[in-house]
Write a protein that holds these residues in place. Sequence first.
Motif, short mmCIF file in Angstrom:
data_model
loop_
_atom_site.label_atom_id
_atom_site.label_comp_id
_atom_site.label_asym_id
_atom_site.label_seq_id
_atom_site.Cartn_x
_atom_site.Cartn_y
_atom_site.Cartn_z
N ASN A 19 -5.53 -2.81 -2.57
CA ASN A 19 -6.25 -3.64 -3.52
C ASN A 19 -7.45 -4.33 -2.89
O ASN A 19 -7.48 -5.54 -2.72
CB ASN A 19 -5.29 -4.66 -4.15
N LYS A 45 2.75 5.45 -10.95
CA LYS A 45 1.55 4.62 -11.13
C LYS A 45 0.39 5.14 -10.28
O LYS A 45 -0.77 5.05 -10.68
CB LYS A 45 1.87 3.17 -10.77
N ASP A 55 -7.22 2.42 -5.85
CA ASP A 55 -6.24 1.98 -6.85
C ASP A 55 -4.99 2.85 -6.78
O ASP A 55 -3.86 2.35 -6.88
CB ASP A 55 -6.83 2.02 -8.26
N CYS A 73 0.88 -1.17 0.00
CA CYS A 73 0.00 0.00 0.00
C CYS A 73 0.91 1.22 0.00
O CYS A 73 1.83 1.32 0.82
CB CYS A 73 -0.89 0.02 1.23
N ARG A 74 0.65 2.16 -0.92
CA ARG A 74 1.66 3.19 -1.19
C ARG A 74 1.80 4.23 -0.08
O ARG A 74 2.78 4.96 -0.04
CB ARG A 74 1.37 3.87 -2.53
N GLU A 90 6.37 3.56 -8.48
CA GLU A 90 5.11 3.39 -7.76
C GLU A 90 4.38 4.73 -7.63
O GLU A 90 3.16 4.80 -7.69
CB GLU A 90 5.38 2.82 -6.36
N THR A 108 -2.69 0.00 -10.26
CA THR A 108 -2.27 -0.80 -9.11
C THR A 108 -1.04 -1.64 -9.44
O THR A 108 -0.70 -1.83 -10.61
CB THR A 108 -3.39 -1.76 -8.66
N SER A 109 -0.40 -2.13 -8.39
CA SER A 109 0.69 -3.09 -8.55
C SER A 109 0.25 -4.39 -7.88
O SER A 109 -0.47 -4.36 -6.89
CB SER A 109 1.96 -2.59 -7.87
N ASN A 135 -2.91 1.85 -4.03
CA ASN A 135 -2.61 0.42 -4.13
C ASN A 135 -3.21 -0.39 -2.98
O ASN A 135 -2.64 -1.40 -2.56
CB ASN A 135 -1.10 0.16 -4.20
#
Lengths: 223, 613
Positions: B381, B582, B376, B270-271, B579, B588-589, B379
């Motif tokens: 998810n 993105k 998103d 999670c970013r 990241e 997302t990753s 991140n």
Amino acid sequence: MQFNEVRVFFTKTGMAKYISHLDLMRCMTRALRRAQIPLWYTEGYNPHLFMTFARPLPLGVESLCESMDIRLVGEMTFREIKTRLNDALPRDITVVSVAKPAHKPTEIAFADYEIQLYTDDPAALLQAMETRFAADTLPVLKKAKQGKRRVEKETDIKLNILTFALAQQDDGVTLTVRVTAGDQNNVSPALLLDALTANAPVAVKHTDILKRRVLLENGEAFC
Amino acid sequence: MRKEWEYLLDGVQKPARYTGGELGSAMKDKAQIKVRYAFCFPDSYEIGMSHLGMKILYGLVNERKDAWCERVFAPWVDMEEKMRANGVPLYALESGDPISEFDLIGFTLQYELSYSNVLNMLDLAGVPLRSRDRTALTPLVIGGGPCACNPEPLADFFDIFLPGEGEEVTNELIDLLIAHKEKGSTKLEFLRDAAKIEGVYVPAFYDVSYHTDGTLQAVTPKETAPTKVKKRVIADLDSVYFPKQFVVPFVDVVHDRAVAEVFRGCIRGCRFCQAGFIYRPIREKSSDTVNRQAKALCDSTGYDEISLCSLSTSDYSEVETLLPQLLSWAPDEKINVSLPSLRVDNFSESLMEELKKVRKSGLTFAPEAGTQRLRDAINKNVTEEEVLSTAAQAFRGGWTSVKLYFMMGLPTETLEDVAGIAELAQKVVNEFYHNPDKPKGKGVTVSVSVASFVPKPFTPFQWEPQDTMEQLAEKQKYLMENVHSGKIRVSWHQPHTSFLEGVFARGDRKLCDVLEEAWKRGCKFDGWDEFFRFDAWMQAFEACGVDPAFYANRRRDFSELLPWEHLDYGIRRAFLAEENRKAHESVTSPNCRQKCSACGAARLNGGHCDAIQ
């Protein structure tokens, strides 16, 4: 379920005097669990160890005569319970004996205290306390509740003091005293000291309070 | 003979916090001891005694015959006042000795808002605050914990920081100190050798220069210091030290239970989450180890609750093996098993069944953001369907209260995302009433907790501006306008404390003066609303000529040298930048088990990461 009621007598001295009653209950619960003594748990939705104390000890008071009742569901000798509990208890709490309860906690009538009062002028403090005690009444403001309100009301505790002795020391005064105790006429050491040191011309720097014994109406030891 | 300070306890709140003597506390003969270590937690006893890291390092040092580790907490204000009035210096709980006599004074740096307490504790101990004013070899002031990943705002006060995990480096440092004490070395001689140990950061061995705009120009090592200090990583969690005994407190502390650690690191990425990056790579304990350690702790402490500890506990690859193992003995001994950190998406039906066997407490989900677009971007998810279906499942299982955690002020956030928080909470409420078997006469409570996002070092958002307090206040107001149900309760953090946290999280050495100035103006216990004094902090910034917005609300250019980049946490800068990119595209990753993103953390662990099968 069948169980045997057992009374555990213990001392709570040194820094353990700063453990509140609620904290002591938690501490004892954990010690009993660590000691793996076969105990009865309450049977409600949230089972907990059954444990009841004769009287809560005020914060800041050391005691040689505390007791709690527990319920045993298996076989274990009193000696074994004592040994195991002492291994499981923290430093300043020690089991002195384990026995079958003889009296109900409600039968407790008196308690003996030994109190050291530290001051810069022991003679003056001794004199002031003697004067207070020599009068016909010993009035003190006692905190009480009227409904939800907290009030202070004046009470005379002269008749609650059964024996009384003062001795002067280099750094203060020693008070040895027997007062009424129990659910009805309990005189806490703090209240007693409030009454005796009111009007004292010197400050009491600090006190050591030791509860030595609890007794029945007929003067026999509570056991 | 009583120590004079003992009588101070007569009139303070909860005196049992200051007595020591708890079960499991380590008592030693001073004559046998070569190094005395005061482990300081710069917050109250109740918070500090809940901290697993302290329990681990306390037990680890006390395994040694030649060292004695004791505990020190920030005395509560009533006790501090009495100590200062009576000239009683800060003492350690086990021996009651002043910590100024100790060899090592170690602080665990868990959150930025405890920094003022660090200074206050040093002062209360009678120890000079600044490293340069402590000229003798000992006491050495050292620091570790998550905030050691950017310790620059504390650099002038500490002799050593220990980034990363402490189990090995603590013993190496103690060995080195014993050798230098025996040789009669100077502090400089000791620090020169200490800086050669991997994972030891000596801030005085780095010269820092700035550009005219206040940004960092260079951090230049000198003496024996490496260009980059690598954080320490424990390779094998099955064999590393874990305590068999905890100190069992008398007073009720925040987390008063046995704790079994299951793994370190997190696969999620999670970013916004610093913990998710700085504790990498993933290393798991086997379920047998966890079960054995849990049982040993319950036996030795008498606790009636065992809690599993990790980030995102349901990601533990052996969770379905471990739970039956624990439940084979715990309920018989009247012990509850609690799993604090579960994710919504892998909350399986069988896990739910196992959980039903243990005590039913509230359920907590952390969707973190109100819309799918923003989830998103960060991140996280988790989809709305997953949140709602899990909530429905929980309601069918008999739960009636649900807690939802969100953040506000996330990068790319719009008012639409804010309104989404209220909408998602409303959908959870509706889900409860759709349940045909809902318990009669019972309503539902959906508690929405909204934290303010604080960008942190070593995350993809380390370059992002933090929302200003005004922006956050406006968003909070907008959120409340969008909540229409009495079943939804909303609570949030004070934006002022988040702002200060943001300043110090990404701060540099210029903040050392500000911190000392704020402490002189009476700031302490900043994490406690009743003591937090924002005005005093702002005056301190003003007095030092430092603009806090420079640290909190400024977007950093990717080319800027950041104050923590001479510390190596394994994570590649290019990975974080990618990241970040993105995030701005709401892409997302995959999590680390689905696909390795080559973040770089495994490099510090011999290339090994448990997430890579």
